[in-house]
Design a protein around this motif. Structure first.
Motif, PDB file in Angstrom:
ATOM      1  N   PHE A   1       3.045 -29.255   0.255  1.00 43.82           N
ATOM      2  CA  PHE A   1       4.013 -30.297  -0.070  1.00 43.82           C
ATOM      3  C   PHE A   1       4.531 -30.132  -1.489  1.00 43.82           C
ATOM      4  N   CYS A   2       5.844 -30.275  -1.641  1.00 45.18           N
ATOM      5  CA  CYS A   2       6.519 -30.218  -2.946  1.00 45.18           C
ATOM      6  C   CYS A   2       6.908 -31.628  -3.353  1.00 45.18           C
ATOM      7  N   PHE A   3       6.394 -32.084  -4.473  1.00 44.51           N
ATOM      8  CA  PHE A   3       6.707 -33.422  -4.968  1.00 44.51           C
ATOM      9  C   PHE A   3       7.701 -33.338  -6.125  1.00 44.51           C
ATOM     10  N   PRO A   4       8.887 -33.913  -5.964  1.00 46.76           N
ATOM     11  CA  PRO A   4       9.805 -33.947  -7.101  1.00 46.76           C
ATOM     12  C   PRO A   4       9.289 -34.900  -8.171  1.00 46.76           C
ATOM     13  N   ASN A   5       9.513 -34.560  -9.412  1.00 46.56           N
ATOM     14  CA  ASN A   5       9.291 -35.525 -10.478  1.00 46.56           C
ATOM     15  C   ASN A   5      10.374 -36.582 -10.389  1.00 46.56           C
TER      16      ASN A   5
ATOM     17  N   LEU B   1       9.456 -30.730   1.563  1.00 48.63           N
ATOM     18  CA  LEU B   1       9.940 -31.461   0.401  1.00 48.63           C
ATOM     19  C   LEU B   1       9.767 -32.960   0.612  1.00 48.63           C
ATOM     20  N   VAL B   2       9.310 -33.637  -0.433  1.00 52.75           N
ATOM     21  CA  VAL B   2       9.051 -35.074  -0.374  1.00 52.75           C
ATOM     22  C   VAL B   2      10.295 -35.835  -0.845  1.00 52.75           C
ATOM     23  N   ILE B   3      10.694 -36.824  -0.062  1.00 49.52           N
ATOM     24  CA  ILE B   3      11.849 -37.665  -0.394  1.00 49.52           C
ATOM     25  C   ILE B   3      11.374 -38.849  -1.226  1.00 49.52           C
ATOM     26  N   ARG B   4      11.934 -38.985  -2.427  1.00 47.84           N
ATOM     27  CA  ARG B   4      11.500 -40.069  -3.316  1.00 47.84           C
ATOM     28  C   ARG B   4      12.630 -41.027  -3.676  1.00 47.84           C
ATOM     29  N   GLU B   5      13.875 -40.594  -3.516  1.00 45.69           N
ATOM     30  CA  GLU B   5      15.003 -41.444  -3.922  1.00 45.69           C
ATOM     31  C   GLU B   5      16.224 -41.108  -3.085  1.00 45.69           C
ATOM     32  N   GLU B   6      17.178 -42.027  -3.070  1.00 47.48           N
ATOM     33  CA  GLU B   6      18.330 -41.883  -2.182  1.00 47.48           C
ATOM     34  C   GLU B   6      19.172 -40.659  -2.505  1.00 47.48           C
ATOM     35  N   SER B   7      19.211 -40.250  -3.769  1.00 47.14           N
ATOM     36  CA  SER B   7      20.009 -39.083  -4.134  1.00 47.14           C
ATOM     37  C   SER B   7      19.537 -37.819  -3.422  1.00 47.14           C
ATOM     38  N   HIS B   8      18.272 -37.806  -2.985  1.00 48.96           N
ATOM     39  CA  HIS B   8      17.755 -36.629  -2.280  1.00 48.96           C
ATOM     40  C   HIS B   8      18.448 -36.412  -0.929  1.00 48.96           C
ATOM     41  N   LEU B   9      18.978 -37.475  -0.352  1.00 48.71           N
ATOM     42  CA  LEU B   9      19.624 -37.336   0.947  1.00 48.71           C
ATOM     43  C   LEU B   9      20.851 -36.430   0.868  1.00 48.71           C
ATOM     44  N   GLU B  10      21.495 -36.414  -0.273  1.00 49.47           N
ATOM     45  CA  GLU B  10      22.678 -35.570  -0.440  1.00 49.47           C
ATOM     46  C   GLU B  10      22.323 -34.088  -0.356  1.00 49.47           C
ATOM     47  N   GLU B  11      21.061 -33.765  -0.589  1.00 54.17           N
ATOM     48  CA  GLU B  11      20.638 -32.368  -0.600  1.00 54.17           C
ATOM     49  C   GLU B  11      20.101 -31.884   0.740  1.00 54.17           C
ATOM     50  N   LEU B  12      19.904 -32.792   1.690  1.00 53.40           N
ATOM     51  CA  LEU B  12      19.319 -32.382   2.971  1.00 53.40           C
ATOM     52  C   LEU B  12      20.114 -31.289   3.679  1.00 53.40           C
ATOM     53  N   PRO B  13      21.455 -31.313   3.614  1.00 48.47           N
ATOM     54  CA  PRO B  13      22.192 -30.258   4.319  1.00 48.47           C
ATOM     55  C   PRO B  13      21.897 -28.843   3.837  1.00 48.47           C
TER      56      PRO B  13
ATOM     57  N   ALA C   1      12.516 -24.735  -6.340  1.00 51.34           N
ATOM     58  CA  ALA C   1      12.486 -23.567  -7.230  1.00 51.34           C
ATOM     59  C   ALA C   1      11.228 -23.572  -8.090  1.00 51.34           C
ATOM     60  N   ASN C   2      10.831 -24.745  -8.552  1.00 51.08           N
ATOM     61  CA  ASN C   2       9.642 -24.871  -9.390  1.00 51.08           C
ATOM     62  C   ASN C   2       8.381 -24.501  -8.612  1.00 51.08           C
ATOM     63  N   TRP C   3       8.275 -24.974  -7.373  1.00 52.32           N
ATOM     64  CA  TRP C   3       7.081 -24.691  -6.579  1.00 52.32           C
ATOM     65  C   TRP C   3       7.042 -23.245  -6.119  1.00 52.32           C
ATOM     66  N   GLN C   4       8.193 -22.670  -5.852  1.00 52.14           N
ATOM     67  CA  GLN C   4       8.202 -21.250  -5.501  1.00 52.14           C
ATOM     68  C   GLN C   4       7.733 -20.393  -6.672  1.00 52.14           C
ATOM     69  N   GLN C   5       8.067 -20.817  -7.857  1.00 56.92           N
ATOM     70  CA  GLN C   5       7.617 -20.092  -9.045  1.00 56.92           C
ATOM     71  C   GLN C   5       6.106 -20.232  -9.237  1.00 56.92           C
ATOM     72  N   LYS C   6       5.580 -21.419  -8.931  1.00 57.14           N
ATOM     73  CA  LYS C   6       4.139 -21.654  -9.069  1.00 57.14           C
ATOM     74  C   LYS C   6       3.312 -20.688  -8.226  1.00 57.14           C
ATOM     75  N   VAL C   7       3.760 -20.468  -6.989  1.00 54.72           N
ATOM     76  CA  VAL C   7       2.926 -19.748  -6.033  1.00 54.72           C
ATOM     77  C   VAL C   7       3.161 -18.244  -6.049  1.00 54.72           C
TER      78      VAL C   7
ATOM     79  N   LEU D   1      17.927 -26.092   5.057  1.00 52.15           N
ATOM     80  CA  LEU D   1      17.743 -24.972   5.980  1.00 52.15           C
ATOM     81  C   LEU D   1      18.225 -23.664   5.373  1.00 52.15           C
ATOM     82  N   GLU D   2      19.235 -23.729   4.527  1.00 49.99           N
ATOM     83  CA  GLU D   2      19.705 -22.520   3.842  1.00 49.99           C
ATOM     84  C   GLU D   2      18.622 -21.963   2.919  1.00 49.99           C
ATOM     85  N   LYS D   3      17.701 -22.839   2.492  1.00 47.60           N
ATOM     86  CA  LYS D   3      16.598 -22.433   1.621  1.00 47.60           C
ATOM     87  C   LYS D   3      15.325 -22.142   2.411  1.00 47.60           C
TER      88      LYS D   3
END
Length: 470
Positions: free
Chosen positions: A90-94, A122-134, A104-110, A137-139
């Motif tokens: 699981f990737c937790f956004p700050n 990816l963990v959803i924490r705020e409404e702005s994250h919904l804009e990135e859902l599309p 990108a941060n978690w890929q660098q970690k591992v 899959l490209e990632k």
């Protein structure tokens, strides 16, 4: 062919048979009789099973200011020894961080530490994250997670949850949910602490099963309303399982997971007495996880759920914190005990011994729970989770007679205790291959840091028949 494995019993979710496996260029290229290759491995008396896929891990993760004891390197060592060759972390956004930057941060970690193949939710924490859902899959990300628990930290409200499931479906993503009623739990915790109820057992008593089942009911209702797929993580109780059953009977595209800790321990373990000087009455903190451990009747129901297909996946929720230096932060306040237990190393052996050996769980079901359904759900079908031509040669020689005593003295993770200390197991990984390369054999590792590959996962196949995979 580069390698041929002969004389083993090949097991997939749909059956088992004596068959040779031919491997070339990291892939399984042939299944049959009397195959020949440049190298031959004799698997006489062993099962040949697909490498385990653990789709619920928290390696190198910070919760409440506490970094997990296991990073990707130590977690991967434990996974390999246990027969797991892929995992999804699981990737937790700050706060305020985008999903793009988080990934990108978690890929660098591992990247430099990896020993096995890995992916991310990816963990959803705020409404702005919904804009990135599309763009997910490209990632190569096909799943997201929402928390309905942990008020004021990870918990999102009901409106954002609804919007997330709605948009995730639109873009071919599977929504995972931690289903507990965080608002009422928060109230019960404050009430307990106000009455000086501070010991580990009150972690369980402030998170009753009704708050799990109510939350599952809500989440499943949203999925049903939207005709969207939903995955319930770490189901722990009879009441929660009843909601799973109702949702599946209604035709909701819902999937459920449980974890080893709920199959082997109960809330009574939170009252264990230990031998560490000064911490004798705090031993139960080792078993703190959320949802909490339940009662024996819940254990029995979960085992039955595995047999009947109500539970689709056994993952670990591996989230390790040292007892002596991290769990003790909650000595005077149970709510400050870091939530999480280990399991990435023991998962498959525990399920084999106590499921297959003692409860007549079919080997095919064992493979289904630990590899094939995880691959199907999380976009790895055709690549992982099955021994078939064209699939990655992630192969485990499983010795049903391998005897091991689980202990902190012999595990490969870097934790100062073993949750299953003293358990005697028959059955385990004798040899592990990742993409055709032997990375573990007879207790010895042959690994190279950075060898793991990022799992680029495909869209959730919402239209496929649920019953065909259960």
């Amino acid at each position: 062919m580069d390698v041929v494995i002969k004389n083993g019993i090949l097991v997939n979710a749909d059956g088992k048979t004596e068959m040779d496996i031919g491997i070339e260029a990291e892939k399984i290229v042939a299944l049959g009789k009397n195959l020949s290759g440049r190298k031959t491995i004799d698997a006489n008396g062993k099962y040949l099973i697909p490498g385990g896929i653990d789709v619920h891990t928290h390696l190198e993760t910070v919760f409440g200011g506490n970094q997990t004891a296991d990073d990707f390197l130590s977690g991967h060592l434990g996974a390999i020894a246990g027969g797991t060759t892929s995992h999804i972390n699981f990737c937790f956004p700050n706060p305020g961080q985008s999903l793009h930057a988080t990934l990108a941060n978690w890929q660098q970690k591992v990247r430099s530490k990896s020993l096995i193949d890995y992916g991310f939710h990816l963990v959803i924490r705020e409404e702005s994250h919904l804009e990135e859902l599309p763009m997910l899959l490209e990632k190569g990300v096909s799943s997201i997670k929402c928390f309905l628990a942990y008020k004021d930290t990870l918990q999102i409200d009901e409106e954002l949850f609804f919007k997330t499931v709605e948009k995730a479906k639109e873009h071919g993503l599977l929504t995972m949910v931690h289903a507990e009623n965080g608002n009422i739990i928060d109230y019960l915790i404050k009430k307990a602490l106000a009455n000086q109820l501070i010991s580990p057992i009150f972690h369980a008593r402030t998170r009753p099963p009704e708050l799990e089942s109510q939350s599952i009911h809500f989440a499943a209702s949203v999925a049903s309303m939207l005709n969207a797929p939903l995955y319930i993580v770490h189901v722990s109780s009879i009441k929660g399982l009843e909601e799973i059953r109702r949702a599946k009977e209604r035709g909701t595209d819902l999937w459920a997971e449980t974890c080893p800790q709920y199959l082997f321990f109960t809330e009574a373990d939170l009252e264990r007495k230990g031998h560490t000087p000064g911490l004798e009455h705090f031993e139960g903190a080792k078993w703190i996880c959320s949802p909490p451990l339940r009662k024996q009747e819940d254990q029995m129901a979960l085992w039955e759920g595995l047999r009947l297909g109500l539970i689709d996946v056994v993952s670990t929720d591996h989230c390790s914190f040292h007892f002596s230096s991290q769990k003790t932060r909650g000595l005077s306040d149970f709510s400050k005990i870091p939530n999480g237990v280990p399991g990435i190393e023991e998962r498959m052996a525990l399920l084999f011994h106590y499921g297959c050996n003692q409860r007549n769980l079919p080997m095919e079901r064992f493979v289904s729970l630990t590899a094939e359904i995880p691959a199907f759900l999380f976009g790895l079908e055709g690549q992982k989770g099955r021994l078939a031509e064209g699939y990655d040669a992630d192969i485990v020689l499983w010795n049903p007679n391998k005897r091991q005593i689980l202990s902190v003295d012999s595990h490969h993770i870097q934790l100062d205790y073993n949750l299953y200390e003293g358990f005697t197991i028959e059955g385990g990984a004798e040899m592990v291959m990742l993409r055709g390369k032997i990375i573990y054999a007879n207790g010895q590792f042959s690994v190279e840091q950075g060898n793991g590959k990022y799992l680029f996962r495909s869209s959730y196949k919402h239209s496929l028949n649920h019953d065909a995979k259960s």
